[in-house]
Scaffold this active site. Structure first.
Site, PDB file in Angstrom:
ATOM      1  N   HIS A  12       0.807  -1.213   0.000  1.00 17.37           N
ATOM      2  CA  HIS A  12       0.000   0.000   0.000  1.00 17.37           C
ATOM      3  C   HIS A  12       0.841   1.264   0.000  1.00 17.37           C
ATOM      4  O   HIS A  12       0.283   2.361  -0.073  1.00 17.37           O
ATOM      5  CB  HIS A  12      -0.915  -0.001   1.226  1.00 17.37           C
ATOM      6  CG  HIS A  12      -0.180   0.034   2.522  1.00 17.37           C
ATOM      7  ND1 HIS A  12       0.659  -0.973   2.918  1.00 17.37           N
ATOM      8  CD2 HIS A  12      -0.148   0.965   3.513  1.00 17.37           C
ATOM      9  CE1 HIS A  12       1.160  -0.675   4.097  1.00 17.37           C
ATOM     10  NE2 HIS A  12       0.706   0.496   4.482  1.00 17.37           N
ATOM     11  N   CYS A  13       2.163   1.162   0.072  1.00 21.96           N
ATOM     12  CA  CYS A  13       2.996   2.363   0.207  1.00 21.96           C
ATOM     13  C   CYS A  13       3.983   2.547  -0.934  1.00 21.96           C
ATOM     14  O   CYS A  13       3.933   3.539  -1.661  1.00 21.96           O
ATOM     15  CB  CYS A  13       3.763   2.311   1.536  1.00 21.96           C
ATOM     16  SG  CYS A  13       2.748   2.624   2.986  1.00 21.96           S
ATOM     17  N   ILE A  14       4.894   1.610  -1.080  1.00 27.94           N
ATOM     18  CA  ILE A  14       6.065   1.853  -1.931  1.00 27.94           C
ATOM     19  C   ILE A  14       5.707   2.072  -3.403  1.00 27.94           C
ATOM     20  O   ILE A  14       6.320   2.919  -4.057  1.00 27.94           O
ATOM     21  CB  ILE A  14       7.098   0.713  -1.766  1.00 27.94           C
ATOM     22  CG1 ILE A  14       7.529   0.637  -0.300  1.00 27.94           C
ATOM     23  CG2 ILE A  14       8.322   0.962  -2.632  1.00 27.94           C
ATOM     24  CD1 ILE A  14       8.446  -0.517   0.007  1.00 27.94           C
TER      25      ILE A  14
END
Length: 443
Positions: free
Chosen positions: A279-281
């Site tokens: 969900h971030c990188i």
């Protein structure tokens, strides 16, 4: 003087309730970030009220059931006994003293920030906010979001941020299924909209988190989160490019990385793969590149890493195509199985998984697609991807029936010796097989 006294009383009352744990903690968004927070606050004696628009999730949690694999149902049941309650009724936000917003911040189809979940949540809770609350945004976003998008919505019914209600930004740092670092042991960055807001934010987290890292503003905290993940994205992009170079040179990139990692200073090992997931990188760098354009800055380094990382599924598919051609086969009509479709090993988290892009490439080119993943028994509902598939149990017979298998996610549960011995062709994107073999292709 009366106004100053009222402001002080408002903050002091909140700080007192947070300190003696009589405060009610409200968590909006009960997914991979919200559930661990809920459990932590429940375990240390706070009453927790959880909010989610997904009524099925609300019902499951109230029944003591977690849909997240690494969170045991027993912990949910214990939290329920301790007073935790999930609800889809956002009018109950008035019951909470500390409110944490843990909602998605994806990209839209143009790879631009989609703040609709944050904006809609703020609009949804705004009519029910009251004096003496602190609202913390935990969702990853670009610098300025708290000040420009959250604060005005908290104030639209007469409250004043920093005086009668308090706003902070404190980015989540969850790493699903990481046993070494948990919610309470991961240091937490906190930035306040004002000095009073920062005091409220620190009080909100200090009982639950072992180490707090206060910073001077919400913008600093927002950029801190982006830097953490851009650092990983850029280094993974570098090593993915090095993988391609090493492959052309006939050099094992994993052997190179392992050797370089013996240097006790100045080097951190990153490993290549089929692309970025989670969900971030894969998302966060684009939040900064979008915001940077407002300041007439081109983030060329970040964008180049993004191009390399997003191209990795296509690179892996090219290795598959070449390997099949050498065996007088085409992708069309071939049986191709993806091994591991979660974004990383030993979790059930499918967000932004590069394995899904691989599945689509195989399907769109006429391959007969299947997958095996002990953590994802049924392909889940996703906003932009759909496969009507269930996981296949790996057996020697199933492996032998495939024209190729693509090792996309290296779960510990896989029997790699059996896969090696019975698969006709293995496309290894994770460096699991170090010994060379004619039917194992590094990708």
């Amino acid at each position: 003087m009366k106004e100053a006294s009222a402001r002080t009383a408002c903050l002091d009352g909140l700080l007192s309730k947070l300190a003696d744990r009589s405060a009610v903690i409200g968590i909006v968004g009960l997914g991979y970030v919200g559930q661990p927070l809920m459990l932590r606050y429940s375990e240390i004696g706070y009453r927790v009220l959880g909010f989610d628009v997904n009524r099925a999730r609300v019902d499951e949690l109230n029944a003591g059931i977690s849909s997240i694999e690494h969170i045991d149902n027993a912990r949910i049941a214990t939290a329920r006994k301790g007073g935790f309650e999930a609800t889809a009724d956002f009018s109950r936000i008035a019951e909470a003293d500390g409110i944490m917003l843990c909602v998605p911040t994806p990209l839209n189809r143009y790879r631009e920030p989609d703040l609709s979940f944050v904006v809609n949540t703020c609009e949804q809770i705004a009519p029910f906010l009251r004096e003496g609350q602190v609202v913390a945004l935990e969702s990853t976003t670009y610098p300025g979001t708290t000040r420009e998008e959250v604060v005005p919505r908290l104030e639209q019914h007469g409250l004043r941020v920093g005086e009668t209600i308090f706003a902070v930004y404190s980015p989540e740092r969850e790493d699903p299924a990481n046993a070494e670092f948990t919610t309470n042991t991961i240091p937490k960055v906190v930035g306040g909209h004002s000095d009073a807001c920062l005091k409220a934010g620190l009080a909100l987290y200090e009982k639950a988190i072992e180490r707090l890292v206060p910073v001077s503003s919400t913008e600093t905290a927002e950029l801190t989160k982006l830097l953490e993940n851009i650092h990983r994205a850029v280094n993974i992009g570098l090593v993915n490019e090095m993988k391609i170079v090493a492959d052309r040179m006939g050099i094992d990139i994993f052997e190179v990385i392992d050797a370089a990692a013996t240097k006790p200073f100045g080097f951190t090992p990153y490993y290549p793969g089929p692309g970025l997931g989670g969900h971030c990188i894969p998302i966060d760098p684009f939040y900064l590149t979008w915001k940077a354009r407002e300041y007439k800055v081109n983030t060329r380094f970040i964008e180049l890493a993004g191009e390399i990382n997003t191209s990795m599924p296509t690179y892996v598919f090219g290795k598959l195509t070449t390997a099949l051609n050498e065996r007088h086969k085409s992708v069309r009509g071939s049986r191709i199985m993806i091994l591991g479709i979660a974004y990383k090993k030993n979790v059930d988290d499918m967000r932004e998984s590069p394995a899904v892009a691989l599945m689509e490439l195989v399907r769109d080119n006429g391959g007969v697609i299947g997958y095996a993943d002990p953590h994802v028994p049924v392909f889940p509902e996703m906003r932009e991807h759909h496969f009507d598939l269930s996981a296949t149990d790996l057996t020697p017979e199933v492996l032998a029936a495939q024209d190729a298998v693509i090792l996309a996610t290296n779960h510990d549960a896989f029997d790699y010796a059996m896969i090696r011995d019975h698969a006709k062709l293995i496309i290894d994107t994770r460096g699991v097989y170090r010994a060379s073999a004619d039917h194992i292709i590094r990708a």
